[in-house]
Design a protein around this motif. Structure first.
Motif, PDB file in Angstrom:
ATOM      1  N   ARG A 166       6.216 -31.857 -26.629  1.00  0.00           N
ATOM      2  CA  ARG A 166       7.434 -31.946 -25.809  1.00  0.00           C
ATOM      3  C   ARG A 166       7.517 -33.279 -25.065  1.00  0.00           C
ATOM      4  NH1 ARG A 166       5.858 -26.488 -23.358  1.00  0.00           N
ATOM      5  NH2 ARG A 166       5.195 -28.012 -21.827  1.00  0.00           N
ATOM      6  N   SER A 188      -2.424 -31.347 -28.762  1.00  0.00           N
ATOM      7  CA  SER A 188      -2.274 -30.433 -27.620  1.00  0.00           C
ATOM      8  C   SER A 188      -0.853 -29.906 -27.671  1.00  0.00           C
ATOM      9  CB  SER A 188      -2.521 -31.191 -26.315  1.00  0.00           C
ATOM     10  OG  SER A 188      -2.341 -30.329 -25.215  1.00  0.00           O
ATOM     11  N   GLY A 189      -0.701 -28.589 -27.609  1.00  0.00           N
ATOM     12  CA  GLY A 189       0.616 -27.998 -27.829  1.00  0.00           C
ATOM     13  C   GLY A 189       1.719 -28.651 -27.006  1.00  0.00           C
ATOM     14  N   SER A 190       1.501 -28.729 -25.698  1.00  0.00           N
ATOM     15  CA  SER A 190       2.571 -29.219 -24.826  1.00  0.00           C
ATOM     16  C   SER A 190       2.896 -30.686 -25.099  1.00  0.00           C
ATOM     17  CB  SER A 190       2.196 -29.015 -23.356  1.00  0.00           C
ATOM     18  OG  SER A 190       0.958 -29.622 -23.092  1.00  0.00           O
ATOM     19  N   TYR A 206       4.662 -22.232 -22.199  1.00  0.00           N
ATOM     20  CA  TYR A 206       3.873 -21.941 -23.412  1.00  0.00           C
ATOM     21  C   TYR A 206       2.532 -21.415 -22.944  1.00  0.00           C
ATOM     22  CZ  TYR A 206       0.256 -24.103 -26.594  1.00  0.00           C
ATOM     23  OH  TYR A 206      -0.836 -24.401 -27.361  1.00  0.00           O
TER      24      TYR A 206
HETATM   25  C1  DP6 Z   1       0.476 -23.992 -18.630  1.00  0.00           C
HETATM   26  O1  DP6 Z   1      -0.661 -27.728 -24.180  1.00  0.00           O
HETATM   27  O2  DP6 Z   1      -2.529 -27.943 -22.501  1.00  0.00           O
HETATM   28  O3  DP6 Z   1       0.981 -26.243 -19.134  1.00  0.00           O
HETATM   29  O4  DP6 Z   1      -2.329 -26.538 -26.865  1.00  0.00           O
HETATM   30  O5  DP6 Z   1      -4.502 -25.766 -25.943  1.00  0.00           O
HETATM   31  O6  DP6 Z   1      -3.804 -28.161 -25.643  1.00  0.00           O
HETATM   32  P1  DP6 Z   1      -3.369 -26.705 -25.776  1.00  0.00           P
HETATM   33  O7  DP6 Z   1      -2.714 -26.296 -24.396  1.00  0.00           O
HETATM   34  P2  DP6 Z   1      -1.749 -27.074 -23.419  1.00  0.00           P
HETATM   35  O8  DP6 Z   1      -1.137 -25.850 -22.591  1.00  0.00           O
HETATM   36  C2  DP6 Z   1      -0.173 -26.060 -21.621  1.00  0.00           C
HETATM   37  C3  DP6 Z   1       0.077 -24.834 -20.878  1.00  0.00           C
HETATM   38  C4  DP6 Z   1       0.997 -24.952 -19.673  1.00  0.00           C
HETATM   39  C5  DP6 Z   1       2.418 -24.528 -20.022  1.00  0.00           C
HETATM   40  C6  DP6 Z   1       3.266 -25.502 -20.762  1.00  0.00           C
HETATM   41  O9  DP6 Z   1       3.118 -26.725 -20.621  1.00  0.00           O
HETATM   42  O10 DP6 Z   1       4.178 -25.001 -21.473  1.00  0.00           O
END
Ligand code: DP6
Length: 360
Positions: free
Chosen positions: A170, A165-167, A34
Motif C-alpha cells: 500500500r 511485507s503485506g502492508s 490487515y
Molecule cells: C497492524 O504488513 O507489518 O499495521 O505482512 O507480516 O509483514 P507482514 O505484516 P505487516 O502488518 C501490518 C499490520 C497493521 C495493519 C495494517 O497496516 O493494515
C-alpha cells in the motif's frame, strides 16, 4: 483477474552490466486493518490506508553483473553503515521474489537505505523499506524490458513489496490505497494495492496524521506472529466479515465527506485490531498506559470542541492522530498542551496524506 503467474516475465529484450537507481517510498497508515493472512502473503481481509508523506525510506540500489550466478549476493548499508541484522529479511525477500525477477542472481547488489524518521521510533519501516526496494528492482527490470507499461511497473512493484511485507504493497501509490479483493471496489486485488478508484471528498485533502511516539522499544510480539494467531482465532471469521463491511462504509464516507462516520469506522478498526491481539492464544497487549491516556484525552477534547479529530493505532503503542487540514492549528495546540506529556521524550512526528513512491 490477475494471478501471480502474470508477474513471471518472459525473456528480456535488453541487458545492462551495472548502474544504480534510487527511490523513496513512504509509510502508510491503515484505516481498515490487515490482520490475518493466508499462504503467500494473501490477506485474510481487504484493507485501506492513507499513504503518508514525510515518513519515508530512501533506498539506493547499486548493481553489477557477477560471474558466479548460483546464489544471491548483496551488501546492506543502513544510514551508510553495514547492517548485518537486516540481511536475513532481505535474503528471504530475494528468495520469495526470485521467480518473478529471474535476473536477481546475475548481479551483486548494494542496498543503501535510510529513513527520514528517527531510528527505533517504534514506527515500522518494513512498509516503506520493502516498497522502496521493490521500486528499485522494478527500475532494473524496466531496463531489461523497455516495453513495460507504467501500469504493469507499479502493479508489479506493489506485488513484490507485498511479498516483503503485506502492508508495503500500500506504499507504492498515493493518497488512499486499497489492498485485497472487495466486491464493491473495481480492480481491487489480493495481489497488490490499487489507488482507491472512486470519489474522495475534499474534506480528506491533505488529511493530517500526527504520530505520537508513546513507546519506542522493541515490540514483544511481531506483526508476523500476530497475523499467525488469527488462524484458529475464535473471532476470526466475524472480524474478516466486519473489515469488508467497514470498507464498504468507507466507500460512501469518502464520497460524502461525513467525518463523524469516518471517525466511528476508523476508531472502531483500531480498537478491534487490538481486541484481536488481546483475544488471541497466546494473548498479548501492545498498548501502553499512555496509549489509553491519549485516547481518553482525544475523546474528551472532541466532545468538548466538536473538532473532528480521531485516533488510529498500528501494531504498537504509538497513536496516529488524524484530522482534516482546516483544524490543524487547534489540534496541534491541543497536542502540545495535553498529549505531548504522554509521549516518550515528548516526541511526535507531523505527517499527512502523500503521493507514494518517487524516483530520485
Ligand atoms: C497492524 O504488513 O507489518 O499495521 O505482512 O507480516 O509483514 P507482514 O505484516 P505487516 O502488518 C501490518 C499490520 C497493521 C495493519 C495494517 O497496516 O493494515
Amino acid at each position: 483477474m490477475f494471478t501471480a503467474a502474470d508477474f513471471i516475465p518472459n525473456t528480456y529484450t535488453s541487458s545492462i552490466e551495472n548502474g544504480n537507481f534510487e527511490w523513496s517510498a513512504p509509510s502508510n497508515i491503515a484505516l481498515v486493518k490487515y490482520w490475518g493472512k493466508k499462504d503467500n502473503q494473501i490477506p485474510a481481509n481487504p484493507s485501506v490506508s492513507f499513504t503518508l508523506n514525510n515518513c519515508k525510506t530512501i533506498t539506493k540500489l547499486g548493481f553489477a553483473k557477477k560471474k558466479n550466478q548460483d546464489s544471491f549476493s548483496f551488501d546492506l548499508l543502513f544510514e551508510g553503515k553495514p547492517k548485518e541484522d537486516f540481511k536475513p529479511k532481505i535474503q528471504k525477500f530475494l528468495e520469495r521474489v526470485h521467480i518473478y525477477l529471474p535476473f536477481l542472481k546475475e548481479y551483486h547488489f548494494t542496498i543503501d537505505t535510510q529513513n527520514t524518521f528517527p531510528h527505533s521510533s517504534g514506527i515500522a519501516s518494513s512498509a516503506s523499506g520493502m516498497a522502496a526496494l521493490a521500486m528499485n528492482f522494478m527500475s532494473l527490470e524496466k531496463v531489461l524490458n523497455p516495453e513495460m507499461s507504467d501500469a504493469y511497473f507499479y502493479q508489479k512493484a506493489s506485488f513484490l513489496a507485498r511479498l516483503g511485507s503485506g502492508s508495503a504493497c500500500r506504499s507504492v501509490k498515493g493518497n488512499v490505497v486499497v489492498w485485497g479483493n472487495q466486491a464493491n471496489i473495481g480492480g481491487s486485488s489480493d495481489l497488490f494495492g490499487v489507488e482507491f478508484p472512486y470519489a474522495v471528498h475534499e474534506n480528506f485533502n491533505n488529511y493530517q496524521d500526527t504520530i505520537l511516539l508513546v513507546d519506542k522499544g522493541e515490540k514483544q510480539v511481531s506483526s508476523t506472529v500476530g497475523h499467525d494467531l488469527m488462524h484458529d482465532h475464535p473471532y476470526a471469521e466475524r472480524r474478516f466479515a466486519q473489515a469488508h463491511n467497514n470498507l464498504d462504509q468507507l466507500i460512501a464516507i469518502f464520497e460524502n465527506g461525513n467525518l463523524n462516520e469516518f471517525i466511528k469506522v476508523v476508531e472502531s478498526e483500531a480498537l478491534t485490531l487490538h481486541a484481536m491481539m488481546m483475544t488471541s492464544m497466546p494473548y498479548f497487549i501492545l498498548m501502553k498506559p499512555n496509549t489509553l491516556q491519549i485516547i481518553n484525552a482525544i475523546w474528551k477534547f472532541r466532545n468538548e470542541t466538536q473538532i473532528p479529530v480521531c485516533f488510529t493505532l498500528d501494531a504498537g503503542a504509538n497513536v496516529h492522530v488524524l484530522y482534516p487540514e482546516n483544524v490543524t492549528d487547534k489540534v496541534l495546540q491541543f497536542i502540545q498542551d495535553e498529549l505531548v506529556v504522554f509521549c516518550q521524550n515528548g516526541q511526535y512526528i507531523c505527517d499527512k496524506i502523500g503521493a507514494g513512491a518517487i524516483a530520485l
